[in-house]
Design a protein around this motif. Structure first.
Motif, PDB file in Angstrom:
ATOM      1  N   GLN A 173      22.887 -22.638 -18.046  1.00 22.14           N
ATOM      2  CA  GLN A 173      22.094 -21.428 -18.081  1.00 22.14           C
ATOM      3  C   GLN A 173      20.665 -21.740 -17.636  1.00 22.14           C
ATOM      4  OE1 GLN A 173      23.630 -18.717 -18.740  1.00 22.14           O
ATOM      5  NE2 GLN A 173      22.065 -17.160 -19.071  1.00 22.14           N
ATOM      6  N   VAL A 174      20.129 -20.880 -16.786  1.00 19.24           N
ATOM      7  CA  VAL A 174      18.782 -21.054 -16.253  1.00 19.24           C
ATOM      8  C   VAL A 174      17.891 -19.948 -16.786  1.00 19.24           C
ATOM      9  CG1 VAL A 174      17.380 -21.096 -14.167  1.00 19.24           C
ATOM     10  CG2 VAL A 174      19.645 -22.166 -14.164  1.00 19.24           C
ATOM     11  N   GLN A 175      16.707 -20.329 -17.243  1.00 23.58           N
ATOM     12  CA  GLN A 175      15.701 -19.347 -17.632  1.00 23.58           C
ATOM     13  C   GLN A 175      14.532 -19.433 -16.662  1.00 23.58           C
ATOM     14  OE1 GLN A 175      16.811 -21.637 -20.313  1.00 23.58           O
ATOM     15  NE2 GLN A 175      18.489 -20.154 -20.441  1.00 23.58           N
ATOM     16  N   LEU A 176      14.050 -18.273 -16.239  1.00 23.67           N
ATOM     17  CA  LEU A 176      12.939 -18.192 -15.292  1.00 23.67           C
ATOM     18  C   LEU A 176      11.828 -17.358 -15.918  1.00 23.67           C
ATOM     19  CD1 LEU A 176      14.997 -17.400 -12.052  1.00 23.67           C
ATOM     20  CD2 LEU A 176      14.183 -19.626 -12.816  1.00 23.67           C
ATOM     21  N   VAL A 177      10.613 -17.878 -15.854  1.00 21.77           N
ATOM     22  CA  VAL A 177       9.463 -17.165 -16.422  1.00 21.77           C
ATOM     23  C   VAL A 177       8.364 -17.112 -15.375  1.00 21.77           C
ATOM     24  CG1 VAL A 177       7.743 -17.083 -18.233  1.00 21.77           C
ATOM     25  CG2 VAL A 177      10.053 -17.914 -18.749  1.00 21.77           C
ATOM     26  N   GLU A 178       8.001 -15.910 -14.964  1.00 21.81           N
ATOM     27  CA  GLU A 178       6.948 -15.724 -13.974  1.00 21.81           C
ATOM     28  C   GLU A 178       5.579 -15.624 -14.650  1.00 21.81           C
ATOM     29  OE1 GLU A 178      10.449 -13.120 -12.355  1.00 21.81           O
ATOM     30  OE2 GLU A 178       9.482 -13.528 -14.285  1.00 21.81           O
ATOM     31  N   SER A 179       4.558 -15.957 -13.884  1.00 18.51           N
ATOM     32  CA  SER A 179       3.185 -15.808 -14.338  1.00 18.51           C
ATOM     33  C   SER A 179       2.299 -15.621 -13.120  1.00 18.51           C
ATOM     34  CB  SER A 179       2.743 -17.025 -15.150  1.00 18.51           C
ATOM     35  OG  SER A 179       2.806 -18.195 -14.357  1.00 18.51           O
ATOM     36  N   GLY A 180       1.068 -15.204 -13.360  1.00 15.41           N
ATOM     37  CA  GLY A 180       0.098 -15.147 -12.279  1.00 15.41           C
ATOM     38  C   GLY A 180      -0.154 -13.780 -11.686  1.00 15.41           C
ATOM     39  N   GLY A 181       0.532 -12.770 -12.149  1.00 15.34           N
ATOM     40  CA  GLY A 181       0.275 -11.432 -11.632  1.00 15.34           C
ATOM     41  C   GLY A 181      -1.078 -10.924 -12.104  1.00 15.34           C
ATOM     42  N   GLY A 182      -1.482  -9.783 -11.565  1.00 16.28           N
ATOM     43  CA  GLY A 182      -2.741  -9.200 -11.983  1.00 16.28           C
ATOM     44  C   GLY A 182      -3.247  -8.174 -11.001  1.00 16.28           C
ATOM     45  N   LEU A 183      -4.523  -7.837 -11.155  1.00 18.89           N
ATOM     46  CA  LEU A 183      -5.174  -6.852 -10.297  1.00 18.89           C
ATOM     47  C   LEU A 183      -6.059  -7.587  -9.300  1.00 18.89           C
ATOM     48  CD1 LEU A 183      -5.967  -3.902  -9.622  1.00 18.89           C
ATOM     49  CD2 LEU A 183      -7.728  -4.107 -11.398  1.00 18.89           C
ATOM     50  N   VAL A 184      -5.860  -7.289  -8.027  1.00 22.07           N
ATOM     51  CA  VAL A 184      -6.609  -7.949  -6.954  1.00 22.07           C
ATOM     52  C   VAL A 184      -7.077  -6.903  -5.964  1.00 22.07           C
ATOM     53  CG1 VAL A 184      -6.544  -9.785  -5.220  1.00 22.07           C
ATOM     54  CG2 VAL A 184      -5.044  -9.914  -7.203  1.00 22.07           C
ATOM     55  N   GLN A 185      -8.231  -7.149  -5.374  1.00 22.32           N
ATOM     56  CA  GLN A 185      -8.725  -6.238  -4.345  1.00 22.32           C
ATOM     57  C   GLN A 185      -8.031  -6.508  -3.017  1.00 22.32           C
ATOM     58  OE1 GLN A 185     -13.026  -6.559  -4.213  1.00 22.32           O
ATOM     59  NE2 GLN A 185     -13.199  -4.722  -5.486  1.00 22.32           N
ATOM     60  N   ALA A 186      -7.891  -5.486  -2.236  1.00 26.41           N
ATOM     61  CA  ALA A 186      -7.317  -5.643  -0.908  1.00 26.41           C
ATOM     62  C   ALA A 186      -8.106  -6.681  -0.122  1.00 26.41           C
ATOM     63  CB  ALA A 186      -7.317  -4.306  -0.181  1.00 26.41           C
ATOM     64  N   GLY A 187      -7.365  -7.505   0.593  1.00 19.10           N
ATOM     65  CA  GLY A 187      -7.975  -8.581   1.351  1.00 19.10           C
ATOM     66  C   GLY A 187      -8.037  -9.896   0.600  1.00 19.10           C
ATOM     67  N   TYR A 226      20.338 -15.764 -11.431  1.00 16.28           N
ATOM     68  CA  TYR A 226      19.347 -15.792 -12.503  1.00 16.28           C
ATOM     69  C   TYR A 226      18.059 -15.119 -12.031  1.00 16.28           C
ATOM     70  CZ  TYR A 226      22.557 -19.267 -14.337  1.00 16.28           C
ATOM     71  OH  TYR A 226      23.679 -19.901 -14.771  1.00 16.28           O
ATOM     72  N   TRP A 227      17.448 -14.383 -12.964  1.00  7.22           N
ATOM     73  CA  TRP A 227      16.231 -13.627 -12.650  1.00  7.22           C
ATOM     74  C   TRP A 227      15.209 -13.792 -13.764  1.00  7.22           C
ATOM     75  CZ3 TRP A 227      15.532 -10.833  -8.162  1.00  7.22           C
ATOM     76  CH2 TRP A 227      16.660 -10.666  -7.350  1.00  7.22           C
ATOM     77  N   GLY A 228      13.952 -13.769 -13.370  1.00  6.69           N
ATOM     78  CA  GLY A 228      12.897 -13.708 -14.354  1.00  6.69           C
ATOM     79  C   GLY A 228      12.653 -12.268 -14.774  1.00  6.69           C
ATOM     80  N   GLN A 229      11.688 -12.097 -15.666  1.00  9.24           N
ATOM     81  CA  GLN A 229      11.405 -10.772 -16.199  1.00  9.24           C
ATOM     82  C   GLN A 229      10.449  -9.989 -15.309  1.00  9.24           C
ATOM     83  OE1 GLN A 229       9.820 -13.463 -17.126  1.00  9.24           O
ATOM     84  NE2 GLN A 229       7.660 -12.868 -17.154  1.00  9.24           N
ATOM     85  N   GLY A 230       9.815 -10.661 -14.368  1.00 12.83           N
ATOM     86  CA  GLY A 230       8.917 -10.001 -13.436  1.00 12.83           C
ATOM     87  C   GLY A 230       7.463 -10.066 -13.861  1.00 12.83           C
ATOM     88  N   THR A 231       6.573 -10.031 -12.876  1.00 11.52           N
ATOM     89  CA  THR A 231       5.136 -10.003 -13.129  1.00 11.52           C
ATOM     90  C   THR A 231       4.506  -8.958 -12.196  1.00 11.52           C
ATOM     91  OG1 THR A 231       3.128 -11.361 -13.329  1.00 11.52           O
ATOM     92  CG2 THR A 231       4.615 -11.913 -11.515  1.00 11.52           C
ATOM     93  N   GLN A 232       3.626  -8.145 -12.747  1.00 20.48           N
ATOM     94  CA  GLN A 232       3.039  -7.044 -11.987  1.00 20.48           C
ATOM     95  C   GLN A 232       1.874  -7.543 -11.137  1.00 20.48           C
ATOM     96  OE1 GLN A 232       3.787  -3.505 -11.959  1.00 20.48           O
ATOM     97  NE2 GLN A 232       2.340  -3.567 -10.232  1.00 20.48           N
ATOM     98  N   VAL A 233       1.908  -7.172  -9.873  1.00 21.91           N
ATOM     99  CA  VAL A 233       0.788  -7.407  -8.958  1.00 21.91           C
ATOM    100  C   VAL A 233       0.296  -6.046  -8.482  1.00 21.91           C
ATOM    101  CG1 VAL A 233       0.079  -8.348  -6.743  1.00 21.91           C
ATOM    102  CG2 VAL A 233       1.610  -9.670  -8.227  1.00 21.91           C
ATOM    103  N   THR A 234      -0.980  -5.795  -8.688  1.00 22.64           N
ATOM    104  CA  THR A 234      -1.573  -4.528  -8.263  1.00 22.64           C
ATOM    105  C   THR A 234      -2.731  -4.826  -7.315  1.00 22.64           C
ATOM    106  OG1 THR A 234      -0.976  -3.486 -10.361  1.00 22.64           O
ATOM    107  CG2 THR A 234      -2.636  -2.381  -9.010  1.00 22.64           C
ATOM    108  N   VAL A 235      -2.682  -4.230  -6.140  1.00 20.18           N
ATOM    109  CA  VAL A 235      -3.724  -4.434  -5.136  1.00 20.18           C
ATOM    110  C   VAL A 235      -4.494  -3.128  -4.985  1.00 20.18           C
ATOM    111  CG1 VAL A 235      -4.247  -5.146  -2.785  1.00 20.18           C
ATOM    112  CG2 VAL A 235      -2.252  -6.096  -3.965  1.00 20.18           C
ATOM    113  N   SER A 236      -5.775  -3.186  -5.281  1.00 22.00           N
ATOM    114  CA  SER A 236      -6.609  -1.989  -5.185  1.00 22.00           C
ATOM    115  C   SER A 236      -7.270  -1.908  -3.812  1.00 22.00           C
ATOM    116  CB  SER A 236      -7.677  -2.011  -6.267  1.00 22.00           C
ATOM    117  OG  SER A 236      -8.534  -3.117  -6.094  1.00 22.00           O
ATOM    118  N   SER A 237      -7.402  -0.705  -3.323  1.00 22.90           N
ATOM    119  CA  SER A 237      -7.990  -0.509  -1.986  1.00 22.90           C
ATOM    120  C   SER A 237      -9.498  -0.368  -2.052  1.00 22.90           C
ATOM    121  CB  SER A 237      -7.379   0.727  -1.335  1.00 22.90           C
ATOM    122  OG  SER A 237      -7.583   1.853  -2.158  1.00 22.90           O
TER     123      SER A 237
END
Length: 125
Positions: free
Chosen positions: A1-15, A114-125
């Motif tokens: 069994q494989v467990q996957l954990v994502e990290s590093g998502g967040g809010l970033v400005q375009a570019g 196998y899949w991780g739970q996901g991490t949100q990435v939001t890019v603001s304009s």
């Protein structure tokens, strides 16, 4: 069994740039193909990039030329860096493992066991 954990998502400005990472435990990481998918609101989960057990990589056209996927077998980590971020990069990013290391079909979610739970990435304009 494989467990996957994502990290590093967040809010970033375009570019800007962002790196999302995935830590794996269990299974045979070094012999698995590892990929990133993303899912925009209201859309199907879509392929972004893959790094195969051999180290070869393939990118979706939407991120080609501005992304780098890499793996560290010793640390059982896979990372995805995206540069020149655009608002359309906004999505939940998922790490996925194909323990069968298929030679084809890497763009299909059905070929990852196998899949991780996901991490949100939001890019603001």
């Amino acid at each position: 069994q494989v467990q996957l954990v994502e990290s590093g998502g967040g809010l970033v400005q375009a570019g800007g740039s962002l790196t999302v990472s995935c830590a794996a435990s269990g299974g045979t990481f070094s012999r698995s193909n590892m990929a990133w998918f993303r899912q925009r609101a209201g859309e199907e989960r879509a392929f972004v990039a893959i790094v195969r057990w051999s180290g070869s990589t393939t990118y979706a056209n939407s991120v080609k030329g501005r992304s780098t996927i890499s793996r560290d077998n010793g640390k059982k980590m896979v990372s995805l860096q995206i540069n020149s971020l655009k608002p359309e990069d906004t999505a939940v990013y998922y790490c996925a493992a194909d323990s069968s290391a298929r030679f084809s079909g890497w763009e299909s979610t059905a070929n990852y066991d196998y899949w991780g739970q996901g991490t949100q990435v939001t890019v603001s304009s």
